[in-house]
Design an enzyme around this catalytic site. Structure first.
Site, short mmCIF file in Angstrom:
data_model
loop_
_atom_site.label_atom_id
_atom_site.label_comp_id
_atom_site.label_asym_id
_atom_site.label_seq_id
_atom_site.Cartn_x
_atom_site.Cartn_y
_atom_site.Cartn_z
N CYS A 11 0.65 -1.24 0.10
CA CYS A 11 -0.05 -0.06 -0.24
C CYS A 11 0.80 1.11 -0.04
CB CYS A 11 -0.92 -0.06 1.08
SG CYS A 11 -0.44 0.05 2.75
N CYS A 85 -2.50 1.43 -4.23
CA CYS A 85 -1.14 2.37 -4.59
C CYS A 85 -1.18 2.30 -6.02
CB CYS A 85 0.16 1.46 -4.14
SG CYS A 85 0.21 -0.33 -4.69
N CYS A 89 3.28 0.02 -8.36
CA CYS A 89 3.94 -1.10 -8.31
C CYS A 89 4.66 -1.68 -9.71
CB CYS A 89 2.77 -2.35 -8.12
SG CYS A 89 2.51 -2.27 -6.26
#
Length: 137
Positions: A11, A85, A89
Site C-alpha cells: 500500500c 497504490c 507497483c
C-alpha cells in the site's frame, strides 16, 4: 514438494492495510507462506489505530516498521497484492497481481479500522485457501 508461496502486500504508506494483511497472513498460515509488505511511499510508523485493532484480535504489530517497495521484493514474491497504490507497483511477467479495494485507515480511529481489519482477514483466508491450503491428513 514445492517451495512455499511468497506474498507481498503493498500500500502507499505500508502503515495500515498492508501491515494488517501481512500480520493476518503470518498468523493464519504460519510457516506455510512467506510474507512481505512494503509501501510506495512508506510512512514514518505503523498506524496506531491499526496496531490497536490488531491487538484486539491478539496480533501484535507494534514492532513493525514501514518498508520501501523495492523491485527485488516484487521479483521475490509469487503473489503481489496492492491496496490503493495504483500503478506504482512494478509489474513483472509471470507474477500474479491482485488489487484489494480497501478503505485507507490513515487518520482514522480504531472504530473505523475494525471493519477494514475484518475485511482483510476474510480476503487473507480466501488467499490461503487458494495458495497454501492446510495439508490434508
Amino acid at each position: 514438494m514445492a517451495e512455499k508461496p511468497s506474498v507481498l502486500f503493498v500500500c502507499v504508506h505500508n502503515a495500515g492495510r498492508s501491515q494488517m494483511a501481512a500480520a493476518w497472513l503470518a498468523h493464519l498460515a504460519g510457516d506455510r507462506v512467506e510474507v512481505r509488505s512494503a509501501g510506495s511511499a512508506p510512512g514514518a510508523a505503523v498506524n496506531p489505530a491499526a496496531v490497536a485493532a490488531m491487538a484486539e484480535v491478539g496480533i501484535d504489530i507494534s514492532a513493525e516498521v514501514p518498508k520501501v517497495l523495492t523491485v527485488d521484493a516484487v521479483k521475490a514474491s509469487d503473489v503481489c497484492i496492492t491496496m490503493g497504490c495504483g500503478d506504482t507497483c512494478p509489474v513483472f511477467p509471470g507474477k500474479r497481481y491482485l488489487d484489494w479495494q480497501l478503505e485507507d485507515p490513515a487518520g482514522q480511529g480504531v472504530e473505523a479500522v475494525r471493519p477494514i481489519r475484518d475485511e482483510i482477514r476474510t480476503l487473507v483466508e480466501r488467499l490461503i485457501a487458494e495458495i497454501a491450503p492446510e495439508p490434508t491428513a
